[in-house]
Design an enzyme around this catalytic site. Structure first.
Site, PDB file in Angstrom:
ATOM      1  N   THR A  39      -6.831   1.805  15.697  1.00 20.47           N
ATOM      2  CA  THR A  39      -6.463   1.165  16.954  1.00 20.47           C
ATOM      3  C   THR A  39      -6.763   2.021  18.182  1.00 20.47           C
ATOM      4  O   THR A  39      -6.831   3.256  18.101  1.00 20.47           O
ATOM      5  CB  THR A  39      -4.950   0.850  16.937  1.00 20.47           C
TER       6      THR A  39
ATOM      7  N   THR B 284       2.150  -3.505  12.800  1.00 18.84           N
ATOM      8  CA  THR B 284       1.597  -3.711  14.131  1.00 18.84           C
ATOM      9  C   THR B 284       2.626  -4.154  15.165  1.00 18.84           C
ATOM     10  O   THR B 284       2.252  -4.492  16.299  1.00 18.84           O
ATOM     11  CB  THR B 284       0.465  -4.760  14.086  1.00 18.84           C
TER      12      THR B 284
ATOM     13  N   ILE C 299       0.811  -1.217   0.000  1.00 20.26           N
ATOM     14  CA  ILE C 299       0.000   0.000   0.000  1.00 20.26           C
ATOM     15  C   ILE C 299       0.848   1.273   0.000  1.00 20.26           C
ATOM     16  O   ILE C 299       0.306   2.371  -0.169  1.00 20.26           O
ATOM     17  CB  ILE C 299      -1.006   0.043   1.170  1.00 20.26           C
TER      18      ILE C 299
ATOM     19  N   ALA D 254      -1.330  -3.046   8.071  1.00 20.56           N
ATOM     20  CA  ALA D 254      -0.771  -2.188   9.118  1.00 20.56           C
ATOM     21  C   ALA D 254       0.573  -2.725   9.578  1.00 20.56           C
ATOM     22  O   ALA D 254       0.846  -3.927   9.490  1.00 20.56           O
ATOM     23  CB  ALA D 254      -1.725  -2.095  10.307  1.00 20.56           C
TER      24      ALA D 254
ATOM     25  N   TYR E 185       3.860   3.579  17.419  1.00 19.10           N
ATOM     26  CA  TYR E 185       2.757   2.888  16.744  1.00 19.10           C
ATOM     27  C   TYR E 185       1.490   3.737  16.785  1.00 19.10           C
ATOM     28  O   TYR E 185       0.823   3.945  15.760  1.00 19.10           O
ATOM     29  CB  TYR E 185       2.517   1.540  17.414  1.00 19.10           C
TER      30      TYR E 185
END
Length: 303
Positions: free
Chosen positions: A112, A73, A40, A71, A136
């Site tokens: 999140t 993560t 992406i 993502a 994050y």
């Protein structure tokens, strides 16, 4: 246009993406693409994938929707690799949202609980002020801003404490440690809502179908987690119970006893009020979902 759905799922080989693909496959045309197939952060790849989705939907009289499950993560690693985390969690969604805006394809972007500071004393509402305290969390908050500011028809869905049948997650870690240790200590001062990825996937698909039918929620940021709340210690004891192990083997401890490069949120409970107000079915309570998870795990082992 019919009510058939054409779905693109970046991050489609992760635990959430795998469940999305499995749940959608019977009724939806779905392409669940892992990072090797769809990066992406690559504008060219994203534009090509979104354009192909839009063309397929138009040709088949369907509705196209993108659910972004991609993502970075690795929460601890992000502290020393924030540039890479930002590329995946912020730049990637920006590229994806721009492509969706160009082709007028709705986007659902998964975020999140880490975007919040974690110091609340009641469940976080979608419009509560953000205050991430980790790399994050900062990169995920930047991704939310990028999506919401893109001009795309987009929704943010925040979740937390996700576990699934595949990949690395807390449940699978506890299963491994139960077989390796006589006792173990688990933090009892971090509170959240465990969320089975299969339940989250069902919720996201319900949202995608509503969007495809022209009934997308007016509120563009929503929360979707398992119902109820517990601590990691309480969650671990419940897991031991399902394994037929003595929950007393799990001992409570504080976060201070486990020094970490990351300040994890002490409170991660997300309110489902906006989700429910949008006419979407709230997820079942976390302990009920955990029972179903172990039933699914046993069923998979038998096959």
């Amino acid at each position: 246009m019919g009510d058939k759905l054409c779905l693109l799922v970046p991050g489609g080989t992760g635990q959430l993406g795998t469940d999305l693909a499995a749940l959608a496959s019977d009724t939806v045309s779905v392409r669940a693409a892992g990072s090797a197939e769809l990066d992406i952060t690559s504008a060219g790849s994203v534009i090509e994938a979104v354009s192909a989705l839009a063309d397929e939907a138009q040709a088949s009289g369907s509705r196209a929707v993108v659910i972004n499950a991609a993502a970075y993560t690795a929460v601890d690693a992000a502290e020393s690799d924030e540039e890479r985390a930002f590329a995946v969690n912020a730049d990637g969604p920006r590229v994806l949202a721009a492509a969706c805006s160009s082709r007028r394809v709705p986007l659902v972007h998964v975020s999140t609980d880490y975007v919040f500071p974690g110091d609340a004393d009641r469940p976080y509402q979608p419009d509560d002020p953000l205050g991430p305290r980790s790399a994050y969390g900062r990169t995920k908050a930047a991704g939310e801003d990028a999506v919401l500011g893109s001009g795309a028809s987009a929704w943010i869905v925040r979740t937390g404490w996700v576990y699934g049948l595949t990949g690395k997650n807390f449940v699978r870690t506890m299963m491994r440690l139960e077989s390796e240790r006589d006792t173990l200590s688990v933090v009892d001062d971090q509170r959240g809502a465990p969320t089975w990825s299969a339940d989250l996937a069902a919720g996201l698909l319900e949202l995608a179908r509503a969007i495809a039918a022209g009934q997308g929620p007016r509120q563009r940021v929503l929360h979707c987690t398992g119902g109820g709340e517990t601590t990691w210690f309480g969650f671990a004891r419940a897991i031991f119970g399902h394994l037929g192990a003595d929950p007393e083997r799990v001992r409570p401890c504080t976060s201070a006893e486990f020094p970490s490069p990351v300040e994890r949120p002490a409170y991660s409970v997300l309110s489902a009020d906006a989700w429910r107000a949008a006419g979407l079915a709230p997820l079942r309570d976390w302990d009920e979902a955990l029972t179903a998870y172990f039933e699914a795990l046993r069923s998979a082992a038998v096959r």
